[in-house]
Design an enzyme around this catalytic site. Structure first.
Site, mmCIF file in Angstrom:
data_model
loop_
_atom_site.group_PDB
_atom_site.id
_atom_site.type_symbol
_atom_site.label_atom_id
_atom_site.label_comp_id
_atom_site.label_asym_id
_atom_site.label_seq_id
_atom_site.Cartn_x
_atom_site.Cartn_y
_atom_site.Cartn_z
ATOM 1 N N GLY A 81 0.828 -1.193 0.000
ATOM 2 C CA GLY A 81 0.000 0.000 0.000
ATOM 3 C C GLY A 81 0.860 1.240 0.000
ATOM 4 C CB ALA A 82 -0.074 4.811 0.361
ATOM 5 N N GLY B 217 3.360 0.867 3.118
ATOM 6 C CA GLY B 217 4.114 -0.315 3.477
ATOM 7 C C GLY B 217 3.610 -1.571 2.810
ATOM 8 C CB THR B 218 5.052 -4.761 2.343
ATOM 9 O OG1 THR B 218 5.752 -3.949 1.389
ATOM 10 C CG2 THR B 218 4.730 -6.104 1.718
ATOM 11 C CB VAL B 219 -0.295 -6.032 4.133
ATOM 12 C CG1 VAL B 219 -1.144 -6.828 5.119
ATOM 13 C CG2 VAL B 219 -0.536 -4.528 4.310
ATOM 14 C CG ASP C 260 -6.204 8.189 0.148
ATOM 15 O OD1 ASP C 260 -6.680 8.788 -0.836
ATOM 16 O OD2 ASP C 260 -5.375 7.258 0.037
#
Length: 355
Positions: free
Chosen positions: A39-40, A42-44, A151
């Site tokens: 995502g904007a 980080g990483t999940v 957002d």
């Protein structure tokens, strides 16, 4: 070459060369099992708690150097989420920072990003109102806690598989009322197609709960008609339409629903209703009940108050747009926590204005 992360003997992350931690890495109390998406901020991953064996979604954000705005933004997002408790908002279980890597764990729930449903075409009116009303309920909870999402868009809403309830996700741009100093006065923050006029104009002192209400109006238009109410071939024309233009609403709307949309999309923040009022109005319209909406939103007069700083921000945004590709980026995968539709309260006689 990308950066990589390994867990050293001291249980601290040591940097090699990947961009993000890889599967099998231990972060905090979690073992990262597989990557779900980025995502904007980080990483999940899917992560398993090493003591309870419960699986959660674990968001990883790197490059959190001490004193940096990125680290402050992560701390703000995690702290804000940890204070929330609502079925329509992702729930945070644990968060922390190891050296320059931040993490927080969230509920792991199966669901479909709302933007995938939008791409398939307009939804039936009752379904669109049900989803928008539940999102408005969640927004009202955020606003009561002093948080603005900033957002809201279909890609940041997950429709849970088991009950179809929407859940708000991705608070990377959330603004906490007492920590607004982290945002520069003329900085564009958000996704242009869902931005309110005050965001386009860079008037950060005007950005607040009413900004989320405007995005809710854009989202509801898209759910009902399959099209955005403000369009443009590039950021210049899009921004101009948002600030100056009249919204293109879906055809054949009943008067009350049309008035609701015009209220949500009012140019001036004080002329928009609160998220709580919008939630109740959506619920009543979805049930086929009569909703009296006072059509007193003088949004056409907002342009006269546009600031010089806002105009400069618009020009900067245009320059940034023309340097890159004119097409907006594809939506990123979304991940969320638990969610449920909440019953709304009785509607007031006339819509209260968002603070």
């Amino acid at each position: 070459m990308e950066d990589s992360w390994e867990l050293g003997e001291s249980r601290h992350l040591t940097r090699e060369r990947t961009g993000v931690p890889r599967e099998g890495t231990a972060v905090g109390d979690y073992l990262l099992l597989r990557r779900l998406g980025s995502g904007a901020m980080g990483t999940v991953y899917v992560g398993r708690h090493r003591e309870t064996a419960i699986e959660h979604a674990v968001k990883i954000v790197d490059r959190l150097t001490p004193g940096s705005s990125r680290r402050a933004r992560f701390e703000r997002e995690a702290a804000a989420l940890s204070r929330l408790s609502h079925p329509g908002v992702i729930r945070v279980h644990q968060f922390g920072i190891q050296e320059t890597v931040g993490y927080f764990s969230m509920d792991l729930v199966e669901g479909t990003p709302l933007d995938e449903l939008v791409e398939a075409g307009p939804l039936p009116k009752a379904e669109a109102l049900r989803i928008a009303g539940a999102i408005a309920e969640a927004l009202a909870h955020l606003h009561a806690a002093g948080i603005t999402h900033r957002d809201l868009k279909p890609a940041n809403v997950l429709i849970r598989t088991d009950d179809g309830a929407p859940v708000l996700v991705d608070f990377g741009l959330a603004r906490v009322a007492e920590d607004a100093r982290l945002t520069q006065s003329a900085q564009l923050v958000g996704t242009p197609r869902y931005m309110a006029p005050e965001q386009i104009l860079g008037e950060q002192e005007q950005v607040g709960p009413a900004t989320d209400v405007f995005a809710l109006g854009v989202l509801l238009c898209e759910l009902l008609g399959g099209e955005l109410p403000f369009r443009g071939s590039d950021l210049v024309s899009l921004a101009s339409n948002i600030v100056r233009g009249e919204p293109e609403l879906p055809a054949d709307l009943e008067p009350a629903l049309r008035s609701l949309l015009l209220g949500l999309l009012a140019k001036a923040p004080p002329n928009r209703p609160t998220a709580a009022w919008a939630a109740d109005a959506c619920a009543r319209l979805a049930r086929g009940e009569t909703v009296r909406i006072r059509n007193a939103f003088p949004w056409r007069r907002f342009l006269a108050g546009a600031s010089v700083v806002g105009s400069l921000s618009l020009l900067v945004a245009a320059a940034l747009w023309t340097k890159g590709s004119p097409a907006p980026p594809p939506p990123r995968p979304s991940l969320a926590g638990a969610g449920a539709i909440v019953q709304t309260a009785s509607a007031p006689a006339s819509p209260p204005r968002a603070p």
